[in-house]
Design an enzyme around this catalytic site. Structure first.
Site, mmCIF file in Angstrom:
data_model
loop_
_atom_site.group_PDB
_atom_site.id
_atom_site.type_symbol
_atom_site.label_atom_id
_atom_site.label_comp_id
_atom_site.label_asym_id
_atom_site.label_seq_id
_atom_site.Cartn_x
_atom_site.Cartn_y
_atom_site.Cartn_z
ATOM 1 N N THR A 188 -6.947 8.357 -1.143
ATOM 2 C CA THR A 188 -5.922 9.077 -1.896
ATOM 3 C C THR A 188 -4.611 8.932 -1.138
ATOM 4 O OG1 THR A 188 -7.492 10.650 -2.846
ATOM 5 C CG2 THR A 188 -5.194 11.344 -2.755
ATOM 6 N N GLU A 211 -0.530 9.848 -0.769
ATOM 7 C CA GLU A 211 0.467 10.866 -1.079
ATOM 8 C C GLU A 211 1.850 10.241 -0.942
ATOM 9 O OE1 GLU A 211 -1.605 11.455 1.790
ATOM 10 O OE2 GLU A 211 -3.206 12.444 0.683
ATOM 11 N N SER A 230 7.651 -0.587 4.901
ATOM 12 C CA SER A 230 9.083 -0.393 5.120
ATOM 13 C C SER A 230 9.890 -0.503 3.835
ATOM 14 C CB SER A 230 9.602 -1.380 6.165
ATOM 15 O OG SER A 230 9.455 -2.706 5.721
ATOM 16 N N THR A 231 9.423 -1.296 2.879
ATOM 17 C CA THR A 231 10.132 -1.434 1.603
ATOM 18 C C THR A 231 10.306 -0.070 0.934
ATOM 19 O OG1 THR A 231 9.305 -3.682 1.305
ATOM 20 C CG2 THR A 231 10.082 -2.539 -0.673
ATOM 21 N N TYR A 232 9.260 0.739 0.936
ATOM 22 C CA TYR A 232 9.345 2.083 0.348
ATOM 23 C C TYR A 232 10.091 3.044 1.268
ATOM 24 C CZ TYR A 232 6.405 0.997 -3.657
ATOM 25 O OH TYR A 232 5.923 0.482 -4.836
ATOM 26 N N ALA A 233 9.800 2.997 2.574
ATOM 27 C CA ALA A 233 10.445 3.913 3.518
ATOM 28 C C ALA A 233 11.962 3.779 3.467
ATOM 29 C CB ALA A 233 9.927 3.652 4.930
ATOM 30 N N ARG A 234 12.445 2.558 3.296
ATOM 31 C CA ARG A 234 13.891 2.326 3.251
ATOM 32 C C ARG A 234 14.526 2.872 1.973
ATOM 33 N NH1 ARG A 234 14.775 -3.045 6.638
ATOM 34 N NH2 ARG A 234 12.892 -2.864 7.882
ATOM 35 N N TYR A 264 -18.069 10.851 10.279
ATOM 36 C CA TYR A 264 -17.713 11.612 9.074
ATOM 37 C C TYR A 264 -18.927 11.755 8.165
ATOM 38 C CZ TYR A 264 -14.646 13.379 5.403
ATOM 39 O OH TYR A 264 -14.037 14.172 4.464
#
Length: 188
Positions: free
Chosen positions: A135, A137, A112-116, A170
């Protein structure tokens, strides 16, 4: 899960090498300095970003084609932080190397720190018996430059354990991203 999630994650990491390196607690400070948290959380594991970035650039006016990706569309950078240009994106990788058990599916969500801040983290599911560095993104959805910090938390992995193993994993399919190390570009 028959045992508490955080204990299950610790058990799988310590006994089966599911996450390496593994941090059994949530880390919020390093050497007395606040960091964006990483390590084991209540129902997941917060991963860190390594000091290896590929920043998207249109300097060569290439067409973005997932079947035939032009690696010159990125600028490589090794640093403790990365500045993503406005309305652009960058690739990075986790510090942690994952070995997903045959009866587990792993999903990743951004912190959430980045999303905000308008920074979106996207990672596709880690399928049963996939292994490698993940990886990451990062999309900067803002009209301003955005900063990503290496060696700090950037996303949370959630683990879904089944009562049964999958029929075809996989690894059984010899997936094209199996065992990836470092930031891995699309493979058509």
């Amino acid at each position: 899960m028959s045992i508490k999630a955080d204990r299950w994650i610790r058990k799988m990491a310590e006994n089966h090498g599911m996450i390496e390196p593994f941090e059994p607690e949530q880390v919020r400070q390093v050497n007395g300095e606040k960091v964006i948290s990483y390590g084991t959380s209540s129902y997941g594991y917060d991963v860190r970003c390594a000091e290896e970035f590929k920043i998207f650039t249109n300097i060569n006016s290439a067409v973005v084609d997932p079947k035939s990706f032009d690696a010159s569309s990125f600028v490589d950078m090794h640093n403790s932080e990365c500045i993503i240009p406005p309305n652009s994106f960058a690739l990075a990788r986790t510090i942690e190397y994952f070995r997903i058990p045959r009866n587990v599916l792993t999903m990743c969500l951004g912190k959430s720190t980045y999303a905000r801040c308008g920074i979106i983290v996207n990672v596709t599911p880690l399928e049963p018996e996939w292994e490698g560095h993940v990886t990451l993104e990062f999309s900067n959805t803002t009209p301003l430059p955005a900063r990503i910090y290496a060696n700090e938390g950037v996303a949370q992995m959630l683990f879904f354990e089944s009562d049964e193993e999958c029929e075809i994993s996989y690894a059984d399919r010899a997936g094209k991203y199996q065992g990836q190390r470092g930031v891995t570009l699309p493979r058509g």
